[in-house]
Write an enzyme that holds these catalytic residues in place. Structure first.
Site, mmCIF file in Angstrom:
data_model
loop_
_atom_site.group_PDB
_atom_site.id
_atom_site.type_symbol
_atom_site.label_atom_id
_atom_site.label_comp_id
_atom_site.label_asym_id
_atom_site.label_seq_id
_atom_site.Cartn_x
_atom_site.Cartn_y
_atom_site.Cartn_z
ATOM 1 N N GLU A 32 -13.048 51.527 14.159
ATOM 2 C CA GLU A 32 -13.133 50.867 12.856
ATOM 3 C C GLU A 32 -13.432 49.398 13.093
ATOM 4 O O GLU A 32 -12.883 48.778 14.012
ATOM 5 C CB GLU A 32 -11.808 51.013 12.107
ATOM 6 C CG GLU A 32 -11.707 50.208 10.819
ATOM 7 C CD GLU A 32 -10.351 50.374 10.132
ATOM 8 O OE1 GLU A 32 -9.700 51.429 10.348
ATOM 9 O OE2 GLU A 32 -9.935 49.461 9.405
ATOM 10 N N GLU A 69 -11.123 41.290 5.349
ATOM 11 C CA GLU A 69 -9.941 41.705 4.598
ATOM 12 C C GLU A 69 -9.243 40.449 4.101
ATOM 13 O O GLU A 69 -9.240 39.412 4.774
ATOM 14 C CB GLU A 69 -8.988 42.527 5.461
ATOM 15 C CG GLU A 69 -9.515 43.896 5.811
ATOM 16 C CD GLU A 69 -8.441 44.775 6.421
ATOM 17 O OE1 GLU A 69 -7.790 45.520 5.670
ATOM 18 O OE2 GLU A 69 -8.264 44.694 7.651
#
Length: 276
Positions: A153, A158
């Site tokens: 990933e 974020e």
């Protein structure tokens, strides 16, 4: 999207260029095509309505998504994902849906946009509010070969609302992930992330992942070996855009109900690959 419970840990291979360097406000978009690259996939969000079904699908459900998230991700619902005025808007709302107290959307390009290596650029404005957790990230496309985190990933962006103005980048692999306190991650200050658009990007090739804001790299992860436990990034990956509510990280300091709805506004998505 980082699956973690604790504080940020900067790994040995995660290099922060200026630990708390400030990013300039409201920069102009970068040149249309970076030198040595060709544009291979894009969405300029120039058609009002639902997101283009030839480019986007939806992850659907309200089972927590590995992070104890309380929202239900819907599909084909303009209240949660729509294109208007030249932008994609992903909106998390306080409303009961399928037993969940919130709704939102998680858009994916899986099967419609999958790439091995390249540069992904996403120009976006982030939501503000304690409890918001927007993310721009990529996951492995090949089904069944491995499960998370073994298949890899890359978190391009974020942001958690209780720490407004701090943007995070990370990678997750079998050897490096939060569950065993080995995750590779870094952060940078983007004070006006909710007021101005910024370009969140990743440059990914056979030897390195490099994440930047407005062209300024602040996180790198280098390939140590061909072992898939440390470097699973040699196959096709797809893009995800979502806005979570609360959860193990986004909800660490609770959810400010008065700050809903949360909207991530995306100006464009562009994917480039090197010209061979």
């Amino acid at each position: 999207m980082i699956r973690r419970l604790g504080a940020v840990v900067v790994g040995l291979l995660a290099v922060a260029v200026g630990a708390e360097a400030q990013v300039a406000s409201s920069p102009a978009p970068p040149p249309a095509t970076p030198a040595g690259h060709a544009l291979v996939w894009q969405d300029e969000f120039d058609r009002d309505g639902l997101p283009d079904p030839t480019k986007w699908s939806y992850d659907v459900g309200g089972h927590g998504w590995g992070n104890q998230e309380p929202q239900f991700y819907t599909a084909g619902r303009r209240e949660n994902a729509r294109v208007e005025g030249g932008h994609l808007i992903i909106e998390a709302r306080r409303e009961a849906w399928e037993g969940a107290p919130y709704t939102s959307a998680r858009l994916v390009t899986r099967g419609k946009g999958d790439w091995t290596y390249g540069r992904l650029e996403i120009r976006a404005r982030l939501p503000r509010g304690r409890g918001s957790w927007p993310a721009i990230w990529v996951l492995a496309t090949t089904p069944g070969a491995m499960t998370w985190p073994d298949d890899g990933e890359i978190d391009i962006m974020e942001h958690v609302g209780f720490d407004h103005g701090t943007v995070h980048a990370s990678v997750h692999t079998k050897a490096y992930h939060h569950s065993i306190d080995t995750q590779k991650t870094a952060k940078v200050a983007v004070a006006d992330a909710s007021e101005a658009f910024h370009v969140y990007s990743v440059d990914w090739d056979r030897d390195r992942v490099a994440v930047a804001v407005d062209g300024r790299t602040y996180f790198t992860f280098a390939r140590e070996s061909g072992d898939t436990g440390v470097w699973p990034f040699a196959g096709p990956f797809h893009l995800l855009l979502n806005v979570a509510v609360g959860g193990t990280w986004g909800g660490q300091q609770g959810i400010d109900e008065s700050s809903l709805p949360y909207r991530m506004t995306v100006d464009y998505v562009r994917v480039y690959q090197r010209v061979r």
